[in-house]
Write an enzyme that holds these catalytic residues in place. Sequence first.
Site, PDB file in Angstrom:
ATOM      1  CB  VAL A 131      26.495  -0.892 -36.090  1.00 52.33           C
ATOM      2  CG1 VAL A 131      27.827  -0.871 -35.343  1.00 52.33           C
ATOM      3  CG2 VAL A 131      25.356  -1.275 -35.146  1.00 52.33           C
ATOM      4  CG  ASP A 154      22.027  -9.287 -35.438  1.00 46.24           C
ATOM      5  OD1 ASP A 154      22.487  -8.579 -36.340  1.00 46.24           O
ATOM      6  OD2 ASP A 154      21.170  -8.884 -34.614  1.00 46.24           O
ATOM      7  CB  ILE A 155      21.947  -8.511 -30.079  1.00 45.94           C
ATOM      8  CG1 ILE A 155      21.635  -8.676 -28.599  1.00 45.94           C
ATOM      9  CG2 ILE A 155      21.254  -7.297 -30.672  1.00 45.94           C
ATOM     10  CD1 ILE A 155      22.213  -7.561 -27.728  1.00 45.94           C
ATOM     11  CG  HIS A 203      27.790  -4.800 -39.698  1.00 45.16           C
ATOM     12  ND1 HIS A 203      27.947  -3.447 -39.518  1.00 45.16           N
ATOM     13  CD2 HIS A 203      26.455  -5.003 -39.880  1.00 45.16           C
ATOM     14  CE1 HIS A 203      26.760  -2.862 -39.578  1.00 45.16           C
ATOM     15  NE2 HIS A 203      25.846  -3.776 -39.811  1.00 45.16           N
TER      16      HIS A 203
HETATM   17  P1  5GP Z   1      22.904  -2.673 -39.639  1.00 45.53           P
HETATM   18  O1  5GP Z   1      21.534  -2.088 -39.667  1.00 45.53           O
HETATM   19  O2  5GP Z   1      23.938  -1.648 -39.201  1.00 45.53           O
HETATM   20  O3  5GP Z   1      23.270  -3.344 -40.924  1.00 45.53           O
HETATM   21  O4  5GP Z   1      22.871  -3.850 -38.588  1.00 45.53           O
HETATM   22  C1  5GP Z   1      23.298  -3.752 -37.272  1.00 45.53           C
HETATM   23  C2  5GP Z   1      23.023  -5.090 -36.611  1.00 45.53           C
HETATM   24  O5  5GP Z   1      23.694  -5.109 -35.381  1.00 45.53           O
HETATM   25  C3  5GP Z   1      21.536  -5.349 -36.318  1.00 45.53           C
HETATM   26  O6  5GP Z   1      21.139  -6.561 -36.963  1.00 45.53           O
HETATM   27  C4  5GP Z   1      21.485  -5.455 -34.797  1.00 45.53           C
HETATM   28  O7  5GP Z   1      20.575  -6.434 -34.336  1.00 45.53           O
HETATM   29  C5  5GP Z   1      22.920  -5.786 -34.446  1.00 45.53           C
HETATM   30  N1  5GP Z   1      23.337  -5.315 -33.134  1.00 45.53           N
HETATM   31  C6  5GP Z   1      23.166  -4.056 -32.633  1.00 45.53           C
HETATM   32  N2  5GP Z   1      23.718  -3.965 -31.407  1.00 45.53           N
HETATM   33  C7  5GP Z   1      24.255  -5.183 -31.147  1.00 45.53           C
HETATM   34  C8  5GP Z   1      24.980  -5.697 -30.014  1.00 45.53           C
HETATM   35  O8  5GP Z   1      25.226  -5.025 -29.024  1.00 45.53           O
HETATM   36  N3  5GP Z   1      25.377  -7.003 -30.102  1.00 45.53           N
HETATM   37  C9  5GP Z   1      25.124  -7.782 -31.196  1.00 45.53           C
HETATM   38  N4  5GP Z   1      25.554  -9.038 -31.170  1.00 45.53           N
HETATM   39  N5  5GP Z   1      24.454  -7.313 -32.271  1.00 45.53           N
HETATM   40  C10 5GP Z   1      24.024  -6.033 -32.243  1.00 45.53           C
END
Ligand code: 5GP
Length: 122
Positions: free
Chosen positions: A102, A35-36, A106
């Site tokens: 996103v 995760d970034i 995931h």
């Molecule tokens: P969600 O809120 O959709 O469950 O989590 C999305 C996750 O994707 C977040 O923890 C965020 O830090 C991670 N994320 C968003 N953009 C990127 C990216 O470009 N690269 C990586 N490796 N992680 C990302």
Amino acid sequence: MAYAYDDQNIFAKILRGEIPNRTVLETDHTLAFEDINPQAPVHVLVIPKGAYVTYDHFAAEASDAEIVDFHRAVARICAEQGLAADGCRFISNAGTHGVQDVPHFHLHILGGRPLGRMLSAG
Ligand code: 5GP
């Protein structure tokens, strides 16, 4: 239930190689990467290569091969990251109430420190 997949989401771009990632594991049907914005010492995102929006979408419509591959990848990551001894947390946010940022399914794997209770009030 219909699931509309947006192929411009950031993880679709990662899968197409348009955005770099720090890959942890890649298999036939699955990609795992760091995760970034890590929330714990271990914070890995595991995604299917197929176009699925949420976990329930994946569980309903993915092939048996994709589903097995995904879960075996999760197991391999946990073993390789040494998460069995102290435990970890698996999270998959979905949709509006789940605050999914996103819209490509995931699984977050978080570990390496005590993570507190699952949810805070509100
Ligand atoms: P969600 O809120 O959709 O469950 O989590 C999305 C996750 O994707 C977040 O923890 C965020 O830090 C991670 N994320 C968003 N953009 C990127 C990216 O470009 N690269 C990586 N490796 N992680 C990302």
